[in-house]
Design an enzyme around this catalytic site. Sequence first.
Site, PDB file in Angstrom:
ATOM      1  N   ASP A   8      31.069 -34.388 -35.893  1.00  0.00           N
ATOM      2  CA  ASP A   8      30.064 -32.985 -35.722  1.00  0.00           C
ATOM      3  C   ASP A   8      29.379 -32.997 -34.296  1.00  0.00           C
ATOM      4  O   ASP A   8      28.486 -33.904 -34.263  1.00  0.00           O
ATOM      5  CB  ASP A   8      29.225 -32.894 -36.855  1.00  0.00           C
ATOM      6  CG  ASP A   8      28.057 -31.776 -36.666  1.00  0.00           C
ATOM      7  OD1 ASP A   8      28.462 -30.857 -35.838  1.00  0.00           O
ATOM      8  OD2 ASP A   8      27.303 -31.745 -37.304  1.00  0.00           O
ATOM      9  N   LYS A  70      26.350 -27.759 -25.098  1.00  0.00           N
ATOM     10  CA  LYS A  70      27.138 -26.988 -26.197  1.00  0.00           C
ATOM     11  C   LYS A  70      26.974 -25.435 -25.768  1.00  0.00           C
ATOM     12  O   LYS A  70      27.936 -24.756 -26.242  1.00  0.00           O
ATOM     13  CB  LYS A  70      26.935 -27.236 -27.501  1.00  0.00           C
ATOM     14  CG  LYS A  70      28.063 -26.670 -28.536  1.00  0.00           C
ATOM     15  CD  LYS A  70      27.812 -27.502 -29.763  1.00  0.00           C
ATOM     16  CE  LYS A  70      28.477 -26.885 -31.032  1.00  0.00           C
ATOM     17  NZ  LYS A  70      28.201 -27.282 -32.195  1.00  0.00           N
ATOM     18  N   GLU A 171      32.693 -25.662 -38.637  1.00  0.00           N
ATOM     19  CA  GLU A 171      31.542 -26.267 -38.967  1.00  0.00           C
ATOM     20  C   GLU A 171      31.387 -25.893 -40.484  1.00  0.00           C
ATOM     21  O   GLU A 171      31.293 -26.772 -41.544  1.00  0.00           O
ATOM     22  CB  GLU A 171      30.248 -26.303 -38.160  1.00  0.00           C
ATOM     23  CG  GLU A 171      30.448 -27.042 -36.904  1.00  0.00           C
ATOM     24  CD  GLU A 171      29.537 -26.832 -35.910  1.00  0.00           C
ATOM     25  OE1 GLU A 171      28.464 -25.876 -35.968  1.00  0.00           O
ATOM     26  OE2 GLU A 171      29.691 -27.318 -34.667  1.00  0.00           O
ATOM     27  N   ASP A 193      24.948 -21.628 -41.635  1.00  0.00           N
ATOM     28  CA  ASP A 193      24.654 -22.442 -40.746  1.00  0.00           C
ATOM     29  C   ASP A 193      24.115 -22.524 -39.631  1.00  0.00           C
ATOM     30  O   ASP A 193      24.180 -21.572 -38.502  1.00  0.00           O
ATOM     31  CB  ASP A 193      26.282 -22.862 -40.378  1.00  0.00           C
ATOM     32  CG  ASP A 193      26.326 -24.083 -39.586  1.00  0.00           C
ATOM     33  OD1 ASP A 193      25.529 -24.735 -39.011  1.00  0.00           O
ATOM     34  OD2 ASP A 193      27.391 -24.591 -39.091  1.00  0.00           O
TER      35      ASP A 193
END
Length: 519
Positions: A8, A70, A171, A193
């Site tokens: 992850d 990211k 994810e 999420d």
Amino acid sequence: MSRVIGIDLGTTFSCIAHLEGEKPVVIRNLEGQATTPSVVSFTSSGERLVGNLALRQAITNPEKTVFAVKRLIGRKFDSSEVLAARSKMPYQLGAAPNGDVVVVVDGHEITPQEVSGMILGYLKQCAEAFFGEPVKEAVITVPAHFNDHQRQATKDAAKIAGLEVLRVINEPTAASLAYGLDVRANAIVAVFDMGGGTFDITILEIQDGVFHVLATNGDSYLGGEDFDNRIVEWLIDDFKKEHGVDLFQDKLALQRIKEAAERSKRDLSFTLESDINLPFICSSGVGSNHINTKLTRRRLEELTGDLVKNTIPLIEQALGDAHLEPKAIQEILLVGGQTRMPLIRTTIADFFRRQAREDINPDEIVAMGAAVQSAILKGQQTELVLLLDVTPFSLGIETEDDTFQRIIERNTTIPTRKTMPFTTVENDQVRVTVHVLQGEYLQASKNKSLARFDLVGIQPAPAGIPQIDVTFEIDADGLLRVSASDVVTRMNQEVQVRPSAGLSKGEIDAIIEKNRMLP
Ligand code: AMP
């Protein structure tokens, strides 16, 4: 059999896991922790630090400590998201020749793929220390709402780290995989999420080992960092009113404030008040100044309530796409550290009229799901599990008058392939330009441009006679390939999409070579 791990790769923290027997288990980093800060720091002595060591440099070395990369990966320098980030990042950003954003350290341009590659390289090293043998393969997770460029860039980062990516999975889907296998439930599940930088809502149906994503939606620029920034702005505004000093201009002070804000936000998930004490935050002409204040949970909720509210229309859209009412949802999984915030928990519970599950660890479940998927792909997971994911955006091409012609609708199950016939608009046209786009607007120019290529060698004919078949193909990683061929003349010509962003194979190889020479 060689070792394979699930990763992850988070905006703020990353986590790795593997399958031990039938159970996914988190692999701790070299310092014994379950999660690793997604931070890389370049020291003045030319050393490169990753994880906790890098994070500790953030205050003293803010211009050369790269975090939240990211949020940049697969984006253009002049995109609105990068523009928003520029004022908040203490490190410098620049534009690569193809317009992609790069990080600039000591005058050297470093791509977000390289920075992510360094983080992945460290995680690989942790896994190798744990197993005592090399690790070459991984399943990597990305936000469900990541577009083609962001997915491709993440794969390139893994390649730079020396990892072969067996599969890129979303994810929230990974989280449901870990959860569903554990409780062996048949249910319609909503996965909310929210990590450090992104938000996704995914609706899935789990039925006898088949994990079928019904719809997904989200915002790849909404996450915990935005909550931190609100606190930072509040502290800096107050300080300016009181002392007339703008701490946004002071990189060292800004980093200290940012860290204190994030700590305070975390505390307020468990307490109603949090003290923020930052002695000697700056020295003005009249002496040293300190920040000494209290943030209450209520004030935090006032500062950030709109960010939480912004998730609701996205949830409604996902439910609409899945043709479901909120009451159809039987389980709610909260994933990502930011979902510990009580306001998020109550907002979600009010919306669905149901409490989220309390028995999952939002920091670890995504990596655990990636580990499950890696075991499935390697044939190590014996139970029959089928994962049916979807593409988050509609995909198509630009046609006349700036019109967007959809070829694949959003939330189509992947992998998928679809062909649509097109024709020429002028007499004796021997060339057509195929402009590949992603998005939901009818107007082509409002959508995101993915690639543009020419199909040449069309047999001259009156307008409207040639038949040009355009084929869109999305693989299991969510990556797109487009081809076009002239059918009428039978002189088929297939053209591969030339990405207008990202790294070429040659550039990736050059980075790998350069990394070999570094300490
Ligand atoms: P992740 O990407 O899942 O590691 O999530 C990281 C984000 O979760 C960061 O923005 C953290 O500040 C945030 N976070 C972690 N713990 C908490 C907490 N207890 N309350 C609120 N936010 C948190």
